[in-house]
Design an enzyme around this catalytic site. Structure first.
Site, mmCIF file in Angstrom:
data_model
loop_
_atom_site.group_PDB
_atom_site.id
_atom_site.type_symbol
_atom_site.label_atom_id
_atom_site.label_comp_id
_atom_site.label_asym_id
_atom_site.label_seq_id
_atom_site.Cartn_x
_atom_site.Cartn_y
_atom_site.Cartn_z
ATOM 1 N NE ARG A 96 97.559 21.501 14.297
ATOM 2 C CZ ARG A 96 98.244 20.588 14.099
ATOM 3 N NH1 ARG A 96 99.785 20.814 14.283
ATOM 4 N NH2 ARG A 96 98.166 19.614 13.608
ATOM 5 C CG ASN B 184 91.970 32.343 10.244
ATOM 6 O OD1 ASN B 184 92.100 32.426 11.646
ATOM 7 N ND2 ASN B 184 92.893 32.629 9.377
ATOM 8 C CG HIS C 166 95.799 36.124 7.313
ATOM 9 N ND1 HIS C 166 96.711 35.205 7.645
ATOM 10 C CD2 HIS C 166 96.384 36.829 6.411
ATOM 11 C CE1 HIS C 166 97.799 35.431 7.152
ATOM 12 N NE2 HIS C 166 97.648 36.227 6.010
ATOM 13 C CB SER D 291 91.230 39.921 5.904
ATOM 14 O OG SER D 291 92.018 40.592 5.030
ATOM 15 C CG ASP E 31 95.825 32.498 5.902
ATOM 16 O OD1 ASP E 31 95.302 32.416 6.877
ATOM 17 O OD2 ASP E 31 97.130 32.519 5.746
ATOM 18 C CD GLU F 2 94.735 41.036 14.501
ATOM 19 O OE1 GLU F 2 94.376 40.053 15.396
ATOM 20 O OE2 GLU F 2 95.863 40.849 13.945
HETATM 21 C C1 GRF Z 1 96.651 37.919 15.201
HETATM 22 O O1 GRF Z 1 97.585 38.603 14.866
HETATM 23 C C2 GRF Z 1 95.616 37.113 14.238
HETATM 24 O O2 GRF Z 1 95.450 38.030 13.213
HETATM 25 C C3 GRF Z 1 96.515 36.132 14.202
HETATM 26 O O3 GRF Z 1 97.027 35.396 15.057
HETATM 27 C C4 GRF Z 1 97.049 36.583 16.133
HETATM 28 C C5 GRF Z 1 96.217 36.203 17.175
HETATM 29 O O4 GRF Z 1 96.585 36.870 18.216
HETATM 30 N N1 GRF Z 1 95.613 35.009 13.207
HETATM 31 P P1 GRF Z 1 95.812 36.684 19.701
HETATM 32 O O5 GRF Z 1 96.073 35.652 20.231
HETATM 33 O O6 GRF Z 1 94.264 36.834 19.540
HETATM 34 O O7 GRF Z 1 96.143 37.944 20.751
#
Ligand code: GRF
Length: 215
Positions: A92, A108, A110, A137, A146, A175
């Site tokens: 969003r 967040n 990204h 990031s 972002d 991530e």
């Molecule tokens: C990830 O790729 C994150 O970087 C982006 O949205 C995706 C979320 O993945 N903002 P998940 O729902 O945590 O598997």
């Protein structure tokens, strides 16, 4: 005492799962008070229920404006009095008022090496631009999309046979390492933000944040 956070999702919630898993393993001292989704079918809601975390669905299509949705979202979040709001795949665009309310206490993640590739389809765009590296990031959220101060980044090399899908998979693995790391730092009082950027242990981080390395 554990550190209260609220997590916002729209989809699979694998980053949420990483936070749950590390909390269960005792690597993170978090209390995930609630998980809120703007999509009723987000798989992450099942992950939260499985972990015994309260869930809420706030369907943005039921609100006549972005402002009204964000106000309802803020009320839902603030009922839990979290010290940090974690956007984990929450798809969003947020109003300035909302981002200001959580200034310095909303993160967040990204999938790009910010400030490069803000917005969507980052993996495909990085491949098309023949970048050597791509990555992810974690940043403080500011009003501009972002664009908040970067806390931590992790890089992957783009190989000649990488597709947006293979690259996304590799980035996703990173991530799940760097998001819990950033949340841990914050929960331990080691992170701060001011007009000059993000600070870790009283040291100003560079524009691209702390560089994660697996070695
Ligand atoms: C990830 O790729 C994150 O970087 C982006 O949205 C995706 C979320 O993945 N903002 P998940 O729902 O945590 O598997």
């Amino acid at each position: 005492m554990s550190f209260p956070v609220v997590v916002l999702i729209s989809g699979s919630g694998s980053n949420l799962q990483a936070l749950i898993d590390q909390s269960l393993a005792g690597q993170l001292n978090l209390e995930i008070c609630a998980v809120i989704s703007n999509k009723a079918n987000a798989f992450g809601l099942q992950r939260a229920k499985q972990a015994g975390i309260p869930t809420h669905v706030l369907d943005h299509t039921h609100y006549s404006s972005r402002e009204l949705f964000d106000t309802a979202l803020q009320e839902c979040i603030d009922a839990y009095q979290p010290k940090l709001v974690v956007l984990a795949g929450f798809m969003r665009i947020l109003t300035e008022k909302f981002t200001r309310h959580y200034q310095g206490r909303m993160f967040n993640i990204h999938p790009s090496l910010l400030p490069k590739y803000k917005g969507l389809n980052t993996h495909a765009r990085a491949i098309l631009a023949k970048e050597k590296f791509h990555g992810v990031s974690v940043h403080f959220v500011s009003a501009e999309l972002d664009a908040g101060a970067v806390i931590i980044q992790a890089k992957v090399e783009i190989l000649s046979d990488d597709t947006p899908e293979t690259l996304a998979q590799k980035v996703h693995k990173l991530e799940h390492i760097i998001y819990p790391q950033a949340v841990k730092w914050f929960s331990e009082g080691r992170l701060a933000i001011d007009n000059s950027g993000a600070w870790l242990d009283n040291t100003l981080l560079p524009e691209t944040g702390f560089q994660y390395s697996s070695s």
